[in-house]
Design a protein around this motif. Structure first.
Motif, PDB file in Angstrom:
ATOM      1  N   PRO A 265       0.804  -1.227   0.000  1.00 59.59           N
ATOM      2  CA  PRO A 265       0.000   0.000   0.000  1.00 59.59           C
ATOM      3  C   PRO A 265       0.833   1.272   0.000  1.00 59.59           C
ATOM      4  CG  PRO A 265       0.084  -0.919   2.207  1.00 59.59           C
ATOM      5  CD  PRO A 265       0.787  -1.906   1.310  1.00 59.59           C
ATOM      6  N   GLU A 277      -1.597  -4.227   7.181  1.00 60.55           N
ATOM      7  CA  GLU A 277      -2.270  -5.166   6.291  1.00 60.55           C
ATOM      8  C   GLU A 277      -1.842  -6.602   6.566  1.00 60.55           C
ATOM      9  OE1 GLU A 277      -2.393  -4.237   2.189  1.00 60.55           O
ATOM     10  OE2 GLU A 277      -3.376  -2.293   2.500  1.00 60.55           O
ATOM     11  N   SER A 283      -7.464  -3.755   4.550  1.00 63.75           N
ATOM     12  CA  SER A 283      -6.801  -2.736   3.751  1.00 63.75           C
ATOM     13  C   SER A 283      -6.434  -1.542   4.629  1.00 63.75           C
ATOM     14  CB  SER A 283      -7.712  -2.270   2.613  1.00 63.75           C
ATOM     15  OG  SER A 283      -7.176  -1.122   1.978  1.00 63.75           O
ATOM     16  N   VAL A 286      -8.475   2.336   3.900  1.00 62.93           N
ATOM     17  CA  VAL A 286      -9.839   2.758   4.246  1.00 62.93           C
ATOM     18  C   VAL A 286      -9.833   3.777   5.377  1.00 62.93           C
ATOM     19  CG1 VAL A 286     -12.063   1.972   5.130  1.00 62.93           C
ATOM     20  CG2 VAL A 286     -10.837   0.613   3.408  1.00 62.93           C
ATOM     21  N   PRO A 512      -2.767  -7.837  -3.193  1.00 62.05           N
ATOM     22  CA  PRO A 512      -2.495  -6.917  -2.082  1.00 62.05           C
ATOM     23  C   PRO A 512      -1.924  -7.652  -0.869  1.00 62.05           C
ATOM     24  CG  PRO A 512      -4.648  -6.483  -3.031  1.00 62.05           C
ATOM     25  CD  PRO A 512      -4.170  -7.758  -3.653  1.00 62.05           C
ATOM     26  N   LEU A 546      -8.129  -5.785  -8.298  1.00 60.69           N
ATOM     27  CA  LEU A 546      -7.578  -5.542  -6.960  1.00 60.69           C
ATOM     28  C   LEU A 546      -6.433  -4.542  -6.975  1.00 60.69           C
ATOM     29  CD1 LEU A 546      -7.591  -9.216  -5.624  1.00 60.69           C
ATOM     30  CD2 LEU A 546      -9.276  -7.419  -5.204  1.00 60.69           C
ATOM     31  N   ARG A 548      -5.878  -1.215  -6.651  1.00 58.91           N
ATOM     32  CA  ARG A 548      -6.536   0.025  -6.209  1.00 58.91           C
ATOM     33  C   ARG A 548      -5.667   0.681  -5.142  1.00 58.91           C
ATOM     34  NH1 ARG A 548     -12.357  -2.632  -4.413  1.00 58.91           N
ATOM     35  NH2 ARG A 548     -12.468  -4.231  -6.026  1.00 58.91           N
ATOM     36  N   TYR A 549      -5.835   1.971  -4.964  1.00 59.35           N
ATOM     37  CA  TYR A 549      -5.134   2.635  -3.875  1.00 59.35           C
ATOM     38  C   TYR A 549      -6.036   3.571  -3.089  1.00 59.35           C
ATOM     39  CZ  TYR A 549      -4.874   6.842  -6.809  1.00 59.35           C
ATOM     40  OH  TYR A 549      -5.193   7.931  -7.573  1.00 59.35           O
ATOM     41  N   TRP A 554     -11.608   0.795  -1.783  1.00 55.53           N
ATOM     42  CA  TRP A 554     -11.436  -0.379  -0.937  1.00 55.53           C
ATOM     43  C   TRP A 554     -12.555  -0.525   0.088  1.00 55.53           C
ATOM     44  CZ3 TRP A 554      -9.313  -4.412  -2.379  1.00 55.53           C
ATOM     45  CH2 TRP A 554      -8.109  -4.441  -3.073  1.00 55.53           C
ATOM     46  N   GLN A 555     -13.188   0.590   0.432  1.00 54.19           N
ATOM     47  CA  GLN A 555     -14.276   0.505   1.409  1.00 54.19           C
ATOM     48  C   GLN A 555     -15.467  -0.280   0.852  1.00 54.19           C
ATOM     49  OE1 GLN A 555     -14.996   4.206   3.430  1.00 54.19           O
ATOM     50  NE2 GLN A 555     -16.917   3.504   4.326  1.00 54.19           N
ATOM     51  N   GLU A 557     -15.136  -3.112  -0.398  1.00 57.36           N
ATOM     52  CA  GLU A 557     -14.835  -4.488   0.020  1.00 57.36           C
ATOM     53  C   GLU A 557     -14.728  -4.605   1.541  1.00 57.36           C
ATOM     54  OE1 GLU A 557     -14.913  -6.645  -2.253  1.00 57.36           O
ATOM     55  OE2 GLU A 557     -14.590  -5.471  -4.082  1.00 57.36           O
TER      56      GLU A 557
END
Length: 568
Positions: A265, A277, A283, A286, A512, A546, A548-549, A554-555, A557
């Protein structure tokens, strides 16, 4: 009072403001226009400089207050340059608030320019206090505007979420907007004082509530044979598996380890986000800011983590780090995350007058080996090690942009690590215990220019077509493919079964970091299978989805309610 005396009085009152205006514009033109040149950027900087000026002028001479503001601006610019160079992200309020707990590391980054600025600021403040005008009229003249800055900070840092939201919305209405996932743009548009104010908001603890996290579940595939587990976070350790930037870390391929990559991340720094993580399976994008900094005292004492799962299964859970426990508040976080014992640099008896900032990793490995060898023969062990010697920054030697210094340190650290792993496996055999080993880099080293030169980083990653020596700053909003390249961190695994090692590496490759603990959790039975199966379900989505940053993505998921349920 005649006209000339009135004019002189007006000049005396206006001269500090004129000094501030001219000085602030000079600083902007000389040191900040490379990031943004716009009327809004100038307006926001001048506004916050004035707010600082009137606050400081309540206590010292107005000329000294103007000079102090300019020196503070210069100090922040220099400190921010150091942090961005090392980590790719700008300074935030928690960096200032936590300075007392990280001073030993920060001291290694203090440049001569920063030292000179601090000394000059101290002298100006002293003289300004010594020769201040003891006038209630002047004090109350400064006070109304002087109170605005502490009022803003107070409403953001100490009020409830609604009040802070009102402040943010109000500031945005006057063109001072802050968006969490574009930190470099925030600094470019608003300046550093505004950045510190806007990031001073107290982060609310997530609240429990209904959620749908458990609707999709997938079981882990590792056999629950309860081996001893050795999880090593290797600070800034990186290698390519081809010839572009092969470092001494590559030697583990020849020693029977299976290589793969994880998506970190972070880049270049903020190790605590990678730790979060790999220990929680959640994640780090978030929750705002650095979780270790924002929630160290607010994490539940029995937080549900990978560590607690092993502890509940009868493991001795031990963390070791050859740096001070106060850095990133690890000494407060680790017990709450389930570590029964944590050993830090202050417990290792290491002293060095020449290089206190970079203790060698050998002292970490020696202590870990001793702890493992002296455990009861039937005691299952979960050991989590965080190395330090390869931490940035890296000295530029003959224009190599830090490459030689990094490789020198990697050569020493990887040699010590390889010897340690041989010793650990020998000790495991004597204890008649299976041993699962995972070694992973927390992020790429802060060597953007080097990684560009060796063609690991493409030009598109910097958001510029014409790259100069001074412009190697990563794009704040990269395309997914660019983010993936930036995030790829090196990892190795060795289980008792080579086929299981290969299968695990294949499953985790380019996923991730929170997917790693979801796999490791299946090595032992536990009471929280539903959570880890939920994480596994996320990790079995198409890999491209997957990459993403942004926290808001990510929220989708990881709802806030699952953070509350697991950690608070």
């Amino acid at each position: 009072m005649n006209l000339s005396e009135t004019a002189r009085q007006q000049i005396r009152e206006a001269s500090p403001l004129l000094l501030l205006l001219v000085g602030r514009m000079t600083i902007y033109l000389l040191f900040e226009t490379g990031s943004s040149w716009s009327g809004i950027a100038v307006y926001v900087r001048l506004l916050f400089s004035l707010l600082m000026f009137y606050f400081i002028a309540c206590f010292i001479h107005r000329v000294a207050a103007a000079l102090s503001v300019l020196l503070i601006e210069m100090l922040l610019i220099q400190a921010n340059h150091v942090k961005v160079s090392a980590t790719g992200v700008p300074i935030v309020a928690s960096d200032i608030a936590g300075l007392d707990r990280s001073l030993s590391l920060v001291s290694g980054y203090v440049t001569p320019g920063i030292q000179i600025t601090v000394v000059a600021l101290a002298i100006i403040v002293f003289l300004g206090w010594r020769y201040r005008r003891r006038s209630w009229r002047e004090f109350f003249g400064n006070l109304p505007l002087g109170l605005l800055l502490p009022l803003l900070v107070g409403m953001l840092a100490f009020s409830n979420g609604m009040a802070a939201g009102m402040v943010r919305n109000g500031l945005c209405r006057i063109q001072i907007c802050h968006v969490a996932w574009r930190p470099l743009v925030n600094v470019a548009m608003n300046g550093l004082p505004a950045q510190l104010v806007m990031t001073s908001e107290a982060v609310a603890v997530p609240e429990r509530g209904p959620h749908s996290f458990y609707e999709e579940r997938r079981s882990g595939l590792l056999t629950a044979n309860q081996p001893d587990v050795l999880l090593i976070l290797c600070e800034s350790c990186f290698t390519t598996f081809d010839q572009r930037f092969r470092t001494p870390m590559f030697q583990f391929v020849d020693q029977g380890f299976t290589p793969f990559t994880l998506l970190s991340p972070v880049y270049g720094g903020n190790t605590a986000e990678a730790e979060f993580e790999t220990l929680t399976g959640l994640s780090s994008a978030v929750l705002p800011g650095i979780e270790y900094q924002n929630f160290a005292e607010r994490f539940r004492s029995d937080s549900e983590t990978l560590v607690k799962r092993f502890a509940d299964s009868g493991y001795a859970t031990i963390s070791l780090h050859n740096y001070f426990g106060g850095f990133w508040s690890r000494d407060r976080v680790y017990p709450r995350f389930g570590f029964q014992e944590s050993i830090f640099l202050e417990d290792m008896g290491w002293e060095s007058a020449s290089d206190h900032r970079l203790p060698p990793d050998k002292i970490l490995f020696d202590r870990a080996l001793d702890r493992y060898e002296n455990a009861a023969a039937d005691q299952k062990m979960f050991m989590y090690l965080i190395t330090m010697f390869t931490h940035g920054d890296y000295a530029d030697q003959g224009g190599d942009h830090g490459r030689g210094d990094y490789l020198r340190r990697m050569n020493q650290s990887m040699g010590e690590l390889a010897a340690f792993l041989v010793q650990m496996e020998g000790a495991a055999q004597r204890r008649k215990r299976p041993l699962a080993i995972v070694v992973f880099g927390d992020h790429k080293p802060a060597l953007s220019r080097v990684l560009f030169d060796v063609k690991v980083f493409p030009p598109a990653l910097f958001g510029a077509s014409d790259l100069q020596d001074s412009s190697f700053e990563l794009d704040w909003d990269p395309a997914p493919e660019q983010w993936k390249i930036r995030s790829q961190a090196t990892a190795f695994v060795r289980l008792a079964d080579p086929e299981a090692s290969q299968a695990l590496a294949d499953r985790l490759d380019d996923l991730p970091m929170f997917c790693l603990p979801a796999e490791l959790a299946s090595l032992t039975p536990g009471n929280d299978d539903a959570f880890w199966e939920g994480v596994n379900a996320i990790c079995h989505q198409p890999k491209d989805s997957l990459v993403r940053y942004r926290g808001d993505l990510w929220q989708q998921e990881f709802p806030l309610e699952i953070y509350a349920e697991r950690l608070f």
